[in-house]
Write an enzyme that holds these catalytic residues in place. Structure first.
Site, PDB file in Angstrom:
ATOM      1  N   TYR A  25       0.844  -1.335  -0.097  1.00 33.10           N
ATOM      2  CA  TYR A  25      -0.010   0.290   0.037  1.00 33.10           C
ATOM      3  C   TYR A  25       0.822   1.237  -0.143  1.00 33.10           C
ATOM      4  CZ  TYR A  25      -3.250   3.647   1.887  1.00 33.10           C
ATOM      5  OH  TYR A  25      -3.947   4.648   2.024  1.00 33.10           O
ATOM      6  N   THR A  56       2.380   2.049  -3.241  1.00 33.10           N
ATOM      7  CA  THR A  56       1.507   2.761  -4.173  1.00 33.10           C
ATOM      8  C   THR A  56       1.393   3.939  -3.777  1.00 33.10           C
ATOM      9  OG1 THR A  56      -0.436   2.012  -3.142  1.00 33.10           O
ATOM     10  CG2 THR A  56       0.382   0.581  -4.747  1.00 33.10           C
ATOM     11  N   LYS A  57       1.387   4.465  -2.683  1.00 33.84           N
ATOM     12  CA  LYS A  57       1.045   5.863  -2.306  1.00 33.84           C
ATOM     13  C   LYS A  57       2.186   6.673  -2.553  1.00 33.84           C
ATOM     14  CE  LYS A  57      -3.372   5.856  -1.215  1.00 33.84           C
ATOM     15  NZ  LYS A  57      -4.249   6.073  -1.928  1.00 33.84           N
ATOM     16  N   GLY A  75      -4.265  11.373   7.180  1.00 31.54           N
ATOM     17  CA  GLY A  75      -3.903  10.524   8.200  1.00 31.54           C
ATOM     18  C   GLY A  75      -5.285   9.431   8.533  1.00 31.54           C
ATOM     19  N   SER A 113     -13.018  -0.090   6.235  1.00 26.72           N
ATOM     20  CA  SER A 113     -12.008  -0.758   5.889  1.00 26.72           C
ATOM     21  C   SER A 113     -10.626  -0.553   6.717  1.00 26.72           C
ATOM     22  CB  SER A 113     -11.702  -0.697   4.397  1.00 26.72           C
ATOM     23  OG  SER A 113     -11.267   0.594   4.030  1.00 26.72           O
TER      24      SER A 113
HETATM   25  N1  LIG Z   1      -9.145   5.403   5.891  1.00 27.12           N
HETATM   26  C1  LIG Z   1      -8.021   5.957   6.022  1.00 27.12           C
HETATM   27  O1  LIG Z   1      -7.446   5.718   6.994  1.00 27.12           O
HETATM   28  C2  LIG Z   1      -7.297   6.391   5.011  1.00 27.12           C
HETATM   29  C3  LIG Z   1      -5.976   6.937   5.284  1.00 27.12           C
HETATM   30  C4  LIG Z   1      -5.217   7.698   4.386  1.00 27.12           C
HETATM   31  C5  LIG Z   1      -5.401   7.667   3.076  1.00 27.12           C
HETATM   32  N2  LIG Z   1      -6.701   7.141   2.616  1.00 27.12           N
HETATM   33  C6  LIG Z   1      -6.995   7.188   1.498  1.00 27.12           C
HETATM   34  O2  LIG Z   1      -8.445   7.598   1.223  1.00 27.12           O
HETATM   35  C7  LIG Z   1      -9.015   6.853   0.019  1.00 27.12           C
HETATM   36  C8  LIG Z   1     -10.105   6.237   0.306  1.00 27.12           C
HETATM   37  O3  LIG Z   1      -9.935   5.202   1.334  1.00 27.12           O
HETATM   38  P1  LIG Z   1     -11.154   4.555   2.250  1.00 27.12           P
HETATM   39  O4  LIG Z   1     -10.745   4.277   3.636  1.00 27.12           O
HETATM   40  O5  LIG Z   1     -12.318   5.502   2.155  1.00 27.12           O
HETATM   41  O6  LIG Z   1     -11.301   3.206   1.342  1.00 27.12           O
HETATM   42  P2  LIG Z   1     -12.393   2.088   1.381  1.00 27.12           P
HETATM   43  O7  LIG Z   1     -13.511   2.524   2.266  1.00 27.12           O
HETATM   44  O8  LIG Z   1     -11.935   0.792   1.375  1.00 27.12           O
HETATM   45  O9  LIG Z   1     -12.949   2.315  -0.236  1.00 27.12           O
HETATM   46  C9  LIG Z   1     -12.343   1.811  -1.245  1.00 27.12           C
HETATM   47  C10 LIG Z   1     -13.159   2.203  -2.691  1.00 27.12           C
HETATM   48  O10 LIG Z   1     -12.459   1.767  -3.572  1.00 27.12           O
HETATM   49  C11 LIG Z   1     -13.506   0.710  -4.300  1.00 27.12           C
HETATM   50  N3  LIG Z   1     -12.593  -0.208  -5.007  1.00 27.12           N
HETATM   51  C12 LIG Z   1     -11.901  -1.428  -4.157  1.00 27.12           C
HETATM   52  N4  LIG Z   1     -11.110  -1.991  -5.034  1.00 27.12           N
HETATM   53  C13 LIG Z   1     -11.663  -1.686  -6.308  1.00 27.12           C
HETATM   54  C14 LIG Z   1     -11.228  -1.963  -7.777  1.00 27.12           C
HETATM   55  N5  LIG Z   1     -10.218  -3.007  -7.882  1.00 27.12           N
HETATM   56  N6  LIG Z   1     -11.611  -1.269  -8.725  1.00 27.12           N
HETATM   57  C15 LIG Z   1     -12.282  -0.438  -8.651  1.00 27.12           C
HETATM   58  N7  LIG Z   1     -12.517   0.398  -7.209  1.00 27.12           N
HETATM   59  C16 LIG Z   1     -12.376  -0.554  -6.298  1.00 27.12           C
HETATM   60  C17 LIG Z   1     -14.259   0.264  -3.359  1.00 27.12           C
HETATM   61  O11 LIG Z   1     -15.365  -0.269  -3.915  1.00 27.12           O
HETATM   62  P3  LIG Z   1     -15.838  -1.781  -4.548  1.00 27.12           P
HETATM   63  O12 LIG Z   1     -15.375  -2.657  -3.484  1.00 27.12           O
HETATM   64  O13 LIG Z   1     -17.342  -1.435  -4.708  1.00 27.12           O
HETATM   65  O14 LIG Z   1     -15.014  -1.837  -5.601  1.00 27.12           O
HETATM   66  C18 LIG Z   1     -14.736   1.381  -2.447  1.00 27.12           C
HETATM   67  O15 LIG Z   1     -15.494   2.373  -3.003  1.00 27.12           O
HETATM   68  C19 LIG Z   1      -7.706   5.983  -0.426  1.00 27.12           C
HETATM   69  O16 LIG Z   1      -7.239   6.558  -1.631  1.00 27.12           O
HETATM   70  C20 LIG Z   1      -6.779   5.666   0.636  1.00 27.12           C
HETATM   71  O17 LIG Z   1      -5.665   5.313   0.421  1.00 27.12           O
HETATM   72  C21 LIG Z   1      -7.414   6.699   3.487  1.00 27.12           C
END
Ligand SMILES: NC(=O)c1ccc[n+]([C@@H]2O[C@H](COP(=O)([O-])OP(=O)(O)OC[C@H]3O[C@@H](n4cnc5c(N)ncnc54)[C@H](OP(=O)(O)O)[C@@H]3O)[C@@H](O)[C@H]2O)c1
Ligand SMILES: *[C@@H]1O[C@H](CO)[C@@H](O)[C@H](O)[C@H]1NC(C)=O
Ligand SMILES: *[C@@H]1O[C@H](CO)[C@@H](O)[C@H](O)[C@H]1NC(C)=O
Length: 286
Positions: free
Chosen positions: A181, A184-185, A214, A220
């Protein structure tokens, strides 16, 4: 330095900081805006779709699960989106990123915002030697972002539009259990950071925002870290609004919550202590 000089210097610094962090967001700029949000079936992407809807944007959302996307679209319309539609796609499929952009541009008649947010699921564990998973994740989390950017660029140039890349503190600083992960970031930050220079040097009026997040309280993320750490997680809806504002005000880089900014600032001051703190913030028995 005389005391009065110091006070003046402090005042100037404070004013500069306040100026650079001021909120210039104009909600009406998003009225009718043509927006494509990826990974919008859950988490931060879903919340971004709802905020864009409240601002009256025209939205196309995408992710893999059609049934979930359909519900998000319905909610967007209830919240006031000028229009909202979805397209199911899998970003691990190398032809889907382009297909999604083509669909959005056709449906919206152009594009103002390309919001790249999706991530593929990746285990929260120490690296076990599996290269294939990293290869797959690079396509989903990184290469698909480039494919979509490439397909969208002519349309964004026409609209003087914006690309918004959702990245992470884990793309700026290393931490255990997330090697693929994090790779990729870091890739995103390297690639799109370079692109910011090139857009500026070519005087192309397409803004590119990289948002550094953060820990956010999406299902997830919380499921992954449960038992490993009790670090505070910030609300997904606030993170989503922060990203949208950063994109709309054409910022180069944005940080949410604020600690991520300071973490990046002091990252390299005391590497030994930094690594000690990071390693001791997780429960782990070898
Ligand atoms: N949550 C955190 O703590 C955190 C921290 C730092 C950065 N971020 C960043 O914020 C962003 C969103 O994170 P999140 O926590 O909201 O993630 P999430 O809840 O896991 O959501 C991921 C999204 O991506 C979709 N997805 C997964 N696999 C896919 C695929 N193969 N093709 C197309 N779509 C796909 C999922 O939908 P489907 O399963 O329906 O495809 C879902 O809509 C990400 O870029 C993450 O790196 C999050
Ligand atoms: C990728 O998607 C296209 C079009 O949706 C489909 O024809 C193709 O079989 C898919 N490729 C893979 C490897 O799943
Ligand atoms: C770039 O586009 C933005 C948004 O349309 C506009 O506000 C700004 O004035 C443009 N800048 C230049 C240099 O054309």
């Amino acid at each position: 330095m005389k005391f009065s000089t110091k006070i003046v210097a402090l005042g100037v610094v404070t004013a500069l900081v306040a100026y650079s962090w001021r909120d210039t967001f104009a909600p009406e700029s998003l009225q009718g805006a043509k927006v494509l949000v990826t990974g919008a079936s859950t988490g931060i992407g879903e919340q971004m779709a709802y905020h864009y809807a409240r601002f009256g944007a025209q939205i196309v959302i995408t992710a893999r699960r059609e049934n979930v996307l359909r519900e998000v679209v319905e909610r967007c319309l209830e919240l006031g989106a000028q229009s909202a539609i979805y397209i199911a796609a899998d970003m691990s499929n190398t032809s889907d990123p382009e297909r999604v952009v083509r669909f959005a541009v056709e449906e919206l008649g152009g594009l103002d915002y390309l919001v790249l947010n999706h991530i593929g699921p990746s285990p929260f564990t120490m690296w076990n030697g599996d290269v294939e998973h990293t290869r797959w994740l690079m396509q989903v989390n990184f290469l698909s972002y480039l494919q979509m950017t490439s397909a969208a660029m002519p349309h964004l140039e026409k609209s003087a539009g914006s690309i918004v890349v959702v990245s992470s503190l884990l793309g700026k600083m290393c931490s255990p259990f997330v090697a693929p992960y994090s790779a990729t970031k870091f890739s995103l930050n390297g690639f799109f950071g370079t692109m910011q220079h090139e857009l500026a040097m070519q005087r192309k009026n397409v803004s590119l925002t990289i948002s550094i997040l953060g820990l956010i309280d999406t299902q997830s993320a919380l499921e992954k870290i449960r038992g490993y750490t009790d670090m505070k997680a910030y609300p997904a809806s606030e993170a989503a609004l922060h990203i949208i504002k950063a994109g709309a005000t054409r910022q180069r880089e944005s940080f949410y919550p604020l600690y991520t900014y300071f973490a990046c600032l002091i990252r390299d001051w005391f590497p030994f202590f930094r690594d000690l703190v990071i390693q001791n913030s997780y429960n782990f028995e070898p």
